[in-house]
Enzyme design. Structure first.
Site, PDB file in Angstrom:
ATOM      1  N   SER A 104      -3.744  -0.081   0.910  1.00  0.00           N
ATOM      2  CA  SER A 104      -3.144  -0.263  -0.413  1.00  0.00           C
ATOM      3  C   SER A 104      -4.127  -0.916  -1.372  1.00  0.00           C
ATOM      4  CB  SER A 104      -1.885  -1.137  -0.311  1.00  0.00           C
ATOM      5  OG  SER A 104      -0.896  -0.512   0.484  1.00  0.00           O
ATOM      6  N   SER A 105      -4.153  -0.452  -2.621  1.00  0.00           N
ATOM      7  CA  SER A 105      -4.987  -1.010  -3.676  1.00  0.00           C
ATOM      8  C   SER A 105      -6.472  -0.896  -3.296  1.00  0.00           C
ATOM      9  CB  SER A 105      -4.566  -2.461  -3.962  1.00  0.00           C
ATOM     10  OG  SER A 105      -5.105  -2.917  -5.174  1.00  0.00           O
ATOM     11  N   LEU A 106      -7.210  -2.002  -3.219  1.00  0.00           N
ATOM     12  CA  LEU A 106      -8.595  -1.921  -2.756  1.00  0.00           C
ATOM     13  C   LEU A 106      -8.647  -1.273  -1.377  1.00  0.00           C
ATOM     14  CD1 LEU A 106     -11.612  -2.507  -2.954  1.00  0.00           C
ATOM     15  CD2 LEU A 106     -11.150  -4.872  -2.277  1.00  0.00           C
ATOM     16  N   GLY A 142      -7.142   1.251  -0.643  1.00  0.00           N
ATOM     17  CA  GLY A 142      -7.231   2.685  -0.875  1.00  0.00           C
ATOM     18  C   GLY A 142      -8.656   3.174  -0.737  1.00  0.00           C
TER      19      GLY A 142
END
Length: 408
Positions: free
Chosen positions: A250-252, A254
């Protein structure tokens, strides 16, 4: 020109307002409003109670990080104590509910504390204690792990088997990003996977959670290395299917998941829960006043934002997605407060290189349009877990005949 980010937009509003990306509690303090929206969204996955969240917020001084710490800690302590008391009475399900809420409240409690603040690790340890009490009372019971990494150090993790009598199960490696950690993955990725017959390994990789806080291990661009260590561990188990191992970040995270999917051949699928094309591009021009400056410097092992951005240079997918061979999913908020351009860029580049890529924007009308669906994490989990079921060839109607714990 860098994309203007909604997360930085200060509104001249005296009261909370509903935006395309969800409830915006303190419009003059967008970064704190974003974190409250994150807390509020996770209540629907068991990570809190709506009224408790609003009670805590009502006692905070808008924009004041110390009051944020104080009020979340108050309800975290209350829930942990209540959970312990109910467990002693034999009320196990109530205790588990309390511990799960407390774990997430402790995560909020530590969020704005500086990494050098001794209260940070103390609070983090309380969070882990609550998570451990919750997962070890699941059926099947979850496991608290330390996965061998490098130089005698370990990656902190939790393993939970899906509650189905299905023999060797597929497994999803779940990880956060810059500030999300293994204990939050239940609300963002893991719960949905478990409901669909997929075991989960929730990890704190380099630059994350306990691995950063205790071992002082910063992040690294070649995240296929720590993911490889996780797979090394998984294939020693006799209850997982080594041909069906996936990773989601998730987020970074990703970026981490995509990078791992490019170079770790044992991965059968990769998911970017929020796409990252280039960290330097995302944080271009960010200085010491950036809303997450202390997080960024700590995660990258830097003494200044200038140094952090220099260390972030290799964190990009150009030249790497060319090597992706497994199916790849991007789930991205259509009104992501950290921007949407990167998701299109990653998907277009991947497609041009022949990658089997799926890009799914989540819309305002669906809700879940914020970064990592923080305003509605359930829809994010549904989209990712259903895609993964299709990739793994899981027949859900048949699966549900083999359920052993329908309350997961």
């Amino acid at each position: 020109m860098a994309e203007a980010l909604l997360i930085d937009q200060v509104m001249d509003e005296a009261h909370g307002t509903y935006q395309p990306y969800g409830w915006h509690h303190w419009p003059k303090f967008p970064w704190m409003s974003y974190q409250f929206r994150r807390a509020l969204g996770e209540t629907q996955e068991g990570g809190g109670a709506v009224s408790e969240c609003f009670l805590a917020a009502s006692r905070m001084i808008p924009g004041d990080q110390e009051s944020w710490h104080r009020e979340w800690k108050h309800i975290a302590d209350f829930n942990q104590q209540r959970g312990d008391e109910e467990f002693a009475k034999g009320h196990v399900r109530t205790a588990m509910n309390c511990w799960l809420r407390a774990a997430n409240y402790y995560r909020h409690t530590e969020f704005w504390l500086e990494y050098a603040d001794p209260r940070r690790l103390e609070t983090f340890t309380q969070m882990e204690a609550c998570s451990a009490k919750f997962i070890t009372n699941l059926n099947p019971a979850g496991e608290v792990l330390e996965i061998p990494y490098e130089d005698g150090k370990t990656l902190y993790a939790y393993f939970v088997r899906a509650p189905f009598d299905t023999g060797k199960q597929p497994v999803l490696i779940c990880m956060g990003g810059l500030d999300s950690i293994k204990d939050e993955m239940w609300f963002m990725q893991a719960h949905g996977a478990l409901q669909r017959g997929i075991s989960v390994l929730m990890i704190d990789g380099p630059g994350q959670g306990g691995t950063l806080r205790r071992h002082k291990i910063p992040t690294r661009p070649d995240y296929e290395v720590p993911i490889g260590k996780c797979i090394d561990y998984l294939v020693t188990r006799d209850d997982i299917d080594p041909a069906r191992i996936a990773v989601c970040g998730s987020s970074l995270g990703g970026y981490y998941a995509a990078r791992a999917g490019c170079y770790e051949p044992r991965l059968a699928a990769a998911i970017s829960h929020g796409a990252i094309w280039s960290i330097q591009e995302l944080w271009a021009g960010a200085g010491e006043d950036h809303g997450l400056a202390d997080h960024i410097k700590s995660v990258f092992g830097a003494s200044s934002m200038t140094e952090a951005l220099e260390k972030a240079a290799p964190f990009k997918l150009e030249g790497h997605l060319d090597h992706m061979t497994c199916p790849y999913l991007i789930v991205h908020g259509g009104h992501d407060v950290l921007g949407v351009a990167a998701a299109r860029k990653v998907a277009d580049y991947a497609k041009s290189k022949g990658v089997d890529v799926t890009l799914r924007f989540v819309t305002e009308e669906e809700t879940g349009a914020d970064h990592c669906q923080h305003d509605n994490p359930t829809i994010g989990q549904e989209l990712m877990a259903d895609w993964l079921m299709d990739v793994f060839g899981i027949n859900e109607r048949e699966l549900r005949r083999k359920i052993t714990n329908p309350l997961i």
